[in-house]
Motif scaffolding. Structure first.
Motif, PDB file in Angstrom:
ATOM      1  N   UNK A 190       0.827  -1.205   0.000  1.00 45.96           N
ATOM      2  CA  UNK A 190       0.000   0.000   0.000  1.00 45.96           C
ATOM      3  C   UNK A 190       0.862   1.255   0.000  1.00 45.96           C
ATOM      4  N   UNK A 191       1.960   1.242   0.757  1.00 45.13           N
ATOM      5  CA  UNK A 191       2.874   2.385   0.783  1.00 45.13           C
ATOM      6  C   UNK A 191       3.498   2.606  -0.588  1.00 45.13           C
ATOM      7  N   UNK A 192       3.902   1.516  -1.250  1.00 45.87           N
ATOM      8  CA  UNK A 192       4.493   1.628  -2.581  1.00 45.87           C
ATOM      9  C   UNK A 192       3.522   2.273  -3.566  1.00 45.87           C
ATOM     10  N   UNK A 193       2.258   1.873  -3.506  1.00 51.91           N
ATOM     11  CA  UNK A 193       1.252   2.468  -4.393  1.00 51.91           C
ATOM     12  C   UNK A 193       1.053   3.947  -4.084  1.00 51.91           C
ATOM     13  N   UNK A 194       1.075   4.302  -2.793  1.00 53.61           N
ATOM     14  CA  UNK A 194       0.951   5.705  -2.416  1.00 53.61           C
ATOM     15  C   UNK A 194       2.116   6.535  -2.920  1.00 53.61           C
ATOM     16  N   UNK A 195       3.337   6.001  -2.791  1.00 54.67           N
ATOM     17  CA  UNK A 195       4.517   6.709  -3.294  1.00 54.67           C
ATOM     18  C   UNK A 195       4.463   6.838  -4.809  1.00 54.67           C
ATOM     19  N   UNK A 196       3.995   5.779  -5.476  1.00 54.59           N
ATOM     20  CA  UNK A 196       3.872   5.816  -6.931  1.00 54.59           C
ATOM     21  C   UNK A 196       2.871   6.887  -7.351  1.00 54.59           C
ATOM     22  N   UNK A 197       1.780   6.980  -6.615  1.00 50.10           N
ATOM     23  CA  UNK A 197       0.746   7.986  -6.900  1.00 50.10           C
ATOM     24  C   UNK A 197       1.313   9.398  -6.813  1.00 50.10           C
TER      25      UNK A 197
END
Length: 254
Positions: A190-197
């Protein structure tokens, strides 16, 4: 190869060596007590770089070591069935936190990171062993999941309140280790997706993160060796005390 080394070339030798040493230490802590890799790495790297950059660097080592951890023990299916409301809530909470807060590099993020480290350390040092009755898991699990997700999105630290909650479920040692790996894996994704966003996770960051698998795994091997030769209780006290001091520094001076 240039992609893997590009970020280190930008950081320079001094900061690159700090990053490598940090993940060696963080892996060692995880090898001894079964957790602490993202917490230690975020805390130490928060002294020298923006939390968003530190969070991007931990994605690959955290994902790999947590998946390795959750696959050991033989309780994965039962834990997934029991914990899915909390895990889903972590994902949702991280998404909400990424849209609402995000690790945007502002000074408040460093203070928030310090506060999260202090809170986690104090809970590890002084919080008594709690027990969550089974009848309360249906609402308390998702509540802890959402809170964990929001804190993860803001600070890159995903142990509060997930770890105390999981420790309060009365799981045996193998189940707890596997449950922590499951929770941390979902949080990392979830953190990776947030950083990607937010545009904080690209090819350069992933390449640099991939190389950090080496010191993290070496540290885990060292930690497992140390676990047979030192007092785990004393190690935890030293770990949480040091983490509290580090968190206090970030909270006050960050």
């Amino acid at each position: 190869m240039n992609t893997l080394l590009a970020l280190y070339q930008e950081m320079g030798w001094g900061l690159s060596l700090l990053v490598l040493a940090t993940f060696l230490l963080a892996g060692t802590v995880k090898g001894v007590i079964g957790l602490g890799l993202p917490t230690v790495s975020m805390g130490l790297l928060g002294l020298a770089m923006a939390p968003a950059q530190a969070a991007a660097l931990l994605i690959v080592p955290s994902t790999f070591t947590n998946i390795w951890q959750l696959m050991l023990g033989g309780h994965l299916r039962g834990l997934a069935v029991r914990l899915w409301p909390m895990l889903l809530a972590i994902f949702v909470g991280t998404g909400i936190g990424s849209l609402w807060l995000g690790i945007d590099g502002g000074k408040w993020v460093v203070h928030a990171l310090g506060g999260a480290l202090v809170l986690y350390s104090l809970s590890g040092l002084f919080l008594p062993v709690l027990r969550v009755p089974a009848r309360h898991e249906a609402w308390l699990g998702p509540l802890c999941g959402v809170a964990t997700g929001i804190i993860t999105a803001a600070t890159g630290v995903f142990v509060i309140p997930a770890v105390p909650y999981l420790q309060a479920l009365g799981l045996n040692r193998d189940e707890l280790v596997q449950a922590l790996g499951l929770s941390f894996s979902v949080s990392t994704l979830a953190l990776a997706l947030g950083l990607l966003w937010h545009g904080e996770l690209g090819g350069g960051e992933l390449g640099a993160s991939l190389l950090l698998l080496v010191p993290a795994l070496l540290g885990m091997q060292l930690g497992q060796w140390l676990r047979q030769r030192i007092s785990a209780v004393m190690f935890k006290r030293v770990f949480f005390t040091g983490l509290a001091l580090l968190g206090a520094h970030l909270l006050i001076n960050g």
